[in-house]
Motif scaffolding. Structure first.
Motif, short mmCIF file in Angstrom:
data_model
loop_
_atom_site.label_atom_id
_atom_site.label_comp_id
_atom_site.label_asym_id
_atom_site.label_seq_id
_atom_site.Cartn_x
_atom_site.Cartn_y
_atom_site.Cartn_z
N GLU A 265 0.83 -1.21 0.00
CA GLU A 265 0.00 0.00 0.00
C GLU A 265 0.86 1.25 0.00
OE1 GLU A 265 -2.82 2.26 3.16
OE2 GLU A 265 -3.56 0.29 2.52
N TYR A 266 1.93 1.24 0.80
CA TYR A 266 2.79 2.42 0.84
C TYR A 266 3.39 2.69 -0.53
CZ TYR A 266 6.64 5.57 1.53
OH TYR A 266 7.49 6.64 1.39
N SER A 267 3.79 1.66 -1.24
CA SER A 267 4.49 1.82 -2.51
C SER A 267 3.65 2.50 -3.57
CB SER A 267 4.98 0.46 -3.02
OG SER A 267 3.90 -0.35 -3.39
N THR A 268 2.32 2.43 -3.42
CA THR A 268 1.43 3.09 -4.38
C THR A 268 1.04 4.49 -3.96
OG1 THR A 268 -0.58 2.25 -3.32
CG2 THR A 268 0.45 0.84 -5.00
N HIS A 269 1.34 4.85 -2.70
CA HIS A 269 0.94 6.15 -2.13
C HIS A 269 -0.55 6.39 -2.33
CE1 HIS A 269 5.35 7.05 -3.14
NE2 HIS A 269 5.27 6.72 -1.87
N SER A 270 -1.32 5.31 -2.16
CA SER A 270 -2.76 5.38 -2.44
C SER A 270 -3.59 5.80 -1.24
CB SER A 270 -3.25 4.01 -2.92
OG SER A 270 -2.97 3.01 -1.96
N SER A 271 -2.96 5.97 -0.07
CA SER A 271 -3.70 6.36 1.13
C SER A 271 -3.13 7.66 1.70
CB SER A 271 -3.60 5.26 2.20
OG SER A 271 -2.26 5.15 2.65
N PRO A 272 -3.92 8.39 2.49
CA PRO A 272 -3.41 9.60 3.13
C PRO A 272 -2.18 9.30 3.99
CG PRO A 272 -5.79 9.50 3.34
CD PRO A 272 -5.36 8.19 2.77
N GLU A 273 -2.19 8.14 4.68
CA GLU A 273 -1.07 7.79 5.55
C GLU A 273 0.22 7.63 4.75
OE1 GLU A 273 -4.83 6.88 7.48
OE2 GLU A 273 -4.02 6.23 5.55
N ALA A 274 0.12 6.96 3.59
CA ALA A 274 1.30 6.76 2.75
C ALA A 274 1.83 8.09 2.23
CB ALA A 274 0.96 5.83 1.59
N ARG A 275 0.93 8.98 1.84
CA ARG A 275 1.37 10.28 1.32
C ARG A 275 1.99 11.14 2.43
NH1 ARG A 275 -3.27 9.30 -1.95
NH2 ARG A 275 -4.71 10.37 -0.55
N PHE A 276 1.41 11.08 3.62
CA PHE A 276 1.97 11.81 4.76
C PHE A 276 3.40 11.34 5.04
CE2 PHE A 276 2.77 12.25 9.32
CZ PHE A 276 2.49 13.59 9.52
N LEU A 277 3.59 10.02 5.06
CA LEU A 277 4.92 9.48 5.32
C LEU A 277 5.91 9.88 4.22
CD1 LEU A 277 3.85 5.94 6.52
CD2 LEU A 277 5.18 7.57 7.87
N ARG A 278 5.44 9.92 2.99
CA ARG A 278 6.31 10.29 1.87
C ARG A 278 6.84 11.71 2.05
NH1 ARG A 278 9.95 9.18 -1.59
NH2 ARG A 278 9.55 9.37 -3.81
N VAL A 279 5.97 12.61 2.52
CA VAL A 279 6.40 13.99 2.75
C VAL A 279 7.35 14.05 3.95
CG1 VAL A 279 5.64 16.32 3.31
CG2 VAL A 279 4.26 14.92 1.77
N LEU A 280 6.95 13.41 5.05
CA LEU A 280 7.77 13.45 6.27
C LEU A 280 9.14 12.83 6.01
CD1 LEU A 280 7.96 14.13 9.26
CD2 LEU A 280 6.88 11.93 9.77
N ASP A 281 9.20 11.83 5.15
CA ASP A 281 10.45 11.17 4.81
C ASP A 281 11.45 12.13 4.18
OD1 ASP A 281 12.17 8.96 4.53
OD2 ASP A 281 11.47 8.56 2.50
N LYS A 282 10.95 13.20 3.57
CA LYS A 282 11.83 14.19 2.96
C LYS A 282 12.20 15.31 3.93
CE LYS A 282 11.81 11.87 -0.71
NZ LYS A 282 13.02 11.07 -1.02
N VAL A 283 11.54 15.34 5.09
CA VAL A 283 11.84 16.35 6.11
C VAL A 283 12.85 15.81 7.11
CG1 VAL A 283 10.84 17.76 7.97
CG2 VAL A 283 9.55 17.38 5.85
N LEU A 284 12.73 14.54 7.45
CA LEU A 284 13.49 13.95 8.53
C LEU A 284 15.02 14.02 8.36
CD1 LEU A 284 12.59 12.63 11.17
CD2 LEU A 284 12.75 10.41 10.06
N PRO A 285 15.55 13.77 7.15
CA PRO A 285 17.02 13.83 7.02
C PRO A 285 17.62 15.17 7.42
CG PRO A 285 16.07 12.71 5.13
CD PRO A 285 14.92 13.29 5.91
N LEU A 286 16.86 16.25 7.25
CA LEU A 286 17.38 17.56 7.64
C LEU A 286 17.61 17.63 9.15
CD1 LEU A 286 15.26 19.83 5.33
CD2 LEU A 286 17.75 19.83 5.47
N ALA A 287 16.72 16.99 9.92
CA ALA A 287 16.89 16.97 11.37
C ALA A 287 18.19 16.26 11.74
CB ALA A 287 15.69 16.27 12.02
N VAL A 288 18.48 15.17 11.05
CA VAL A 288 19.71 14.42 11.33
C VAL A 288 20.92 15.25 10.94
CG1 VAL A 288 21.01 12.33 10.85
CG2 VAL A 288 18.52 12.23 11.01
#
Length: 352
Positions: A265-288
């Motif tokens: 399900e995540y790989s298709t980004h077909s749910s709000p949860e998957a899309r939210f994670l996709r965005v957050l995944d691009k924010v997190l490395p900056l924190a590191v």
């Protein structure tokens, strides 16, 4: 939001810096908690008396004992615990694997039965199932045929996959000699998503789905490896997507069905949860990167990507993200996409 995400990154980086032994396998605490969360999710789905969401969330931030607990828990935003009514886990020790499921402590007067049961469930898995699973995998690798594990094939699959997954290195440095692996990154994403879903965007998303998809979102990299997307051309992006599709099929053969379903399900980004994670995944490395020494960040950018400095890095990332987020602007996630982008902007400002 930027501050909280940085706190969570700092917490997981601290976990990754502390070694522990799980069975006879050397791991760090981030890797242990990652394996624990996946196993809790798998087993809680088989036990109707356990609240799967509470148990899996507990496993993400499972506190260790003694000095390690003091050094790690102080790094974690306490309202993550408060959100689920969590407390340090009880010391329970079933005498055998067969006693693990269905044996729980008495419920104290006034206590939440779901939380008490989940605490004991997670603690038992951490103390008994987790070391047993990795011991079984190592024995199998070493050809110790006399060792017979009473654990389910799905749990052994998880243990074997975690060992493969932690070997996948990312283009993110924790220190001069420490490079982030996929297990550490995935644990960090799951905890950050849990915190933001509960404290910042309540009632909008399925919390359990966020946690599990955060844990599994990069599993295909066991097959196709990690690639820094923001350095790619459009043509290279197409090639990367095709390779990921092939990797998904192969990966789904390596992990249990219910966890594989979340990855699919995540790989298709077909749910709000998957899309939210996709965005957050691009924010997190900056924190590191904010928490790493700036000299290490500069050296990595120059040596790995040929970027001349922090300005080139910012321009490269901004160009990639401008195109990346276009597809989410017209979805129900437009608001939290904007909020997370602003948090990311704060981090870039500090990094500069």
């Amino acid at each position: 939001i930027a501050y909280r995400v940085i706190q969570i990154a700092k917490y997981v980086m601290k976990l990754a810096d502390i070694d522990c032994s799980v069975g006879s396998t050397r791991m760090n605490l981030a890797e242990r908690n990652y394996a624990l969360a996946l196993m809790c999710f798998q087993l809680a789905n088989e036990d109707p008396s356990i609240n799967t969401e509470i148990a899996t969330s507990m496993a993400l931030i499972y506190p260790s004992t003694g000095d390690v607990e003091e050094h790690t828990l102080e790094q974690l935003p306490l309202d993550i615990f408060d959100s689920f009514g969590l407390s340090p886990l009880p010391n329970t020790e079933p005498s055998s694997i067969s006693e693990l499921v269905g044996v729980y402590p008495e419920i104290p007067a006034g206590a939440d039965e779901e939380i008490v049961r989940a605490q004991a469930f997670v603690d038992n898995i951490a103390r008994v199932v987790l070391p047993h699973a990795f011991r079984a995998i190592e024995s199998e690798t070493e050809g110790a045929t006399q060792y017979s594990s009473p654990l389910s094939p799905e749990i052994l699959q998880i243990a074997e996959f975690v060992l493969q997954f932690r070997e996948q290195k990312r283009a993110i440095y924790y220190g001069k000699e420490k490079i982030e692996n996929d297990v550490e990154h995935s644990l960090m994403l799951a905890i950050a998503a849990l915190y933001l879903a509960v404290e910042v965007f309540p009632d909008n998303m399925d919390t359990l789905k966020l946690v599990i998809q955060g844990l599994v979102h990069d599993m295909t990299e066991v097959v196709d490896g990690d690639v820094a997307s923001w350095t790619l051309t459009v043509e290279e992006h197409h090639k990367k997507s095709a390779k990921e599709a092939e990797g998904l099929v192969e990966t789904l053969n390596k992990i249990p069905g219910i966890i594989g379903e979340q990855l699919a399900e995540y790989s298709t980004h077909s749910s709000p949860e998957a899309r939210f994670l996709r965005v957050l995944d691009k924010v997190l490395p900056l924190a590191v990167r904010l928490l790493a020494e700036i000299a290490i960040v500069r050296s990595a950018l120059q040596n790995q990507y040929g970027l001349s400095g922090i300005d080139s890095y910012r321009e490269s990332e901004e160009e990639y993200l401008r195109t990346f987020f276009e597809k989410f602007k017209e979805t129900e996630g437009a608001k939290w996409t904007e909020v997370l982008l602003r948090a990311r902007g704060v981090m870039i400002g500090v990094l500069m």
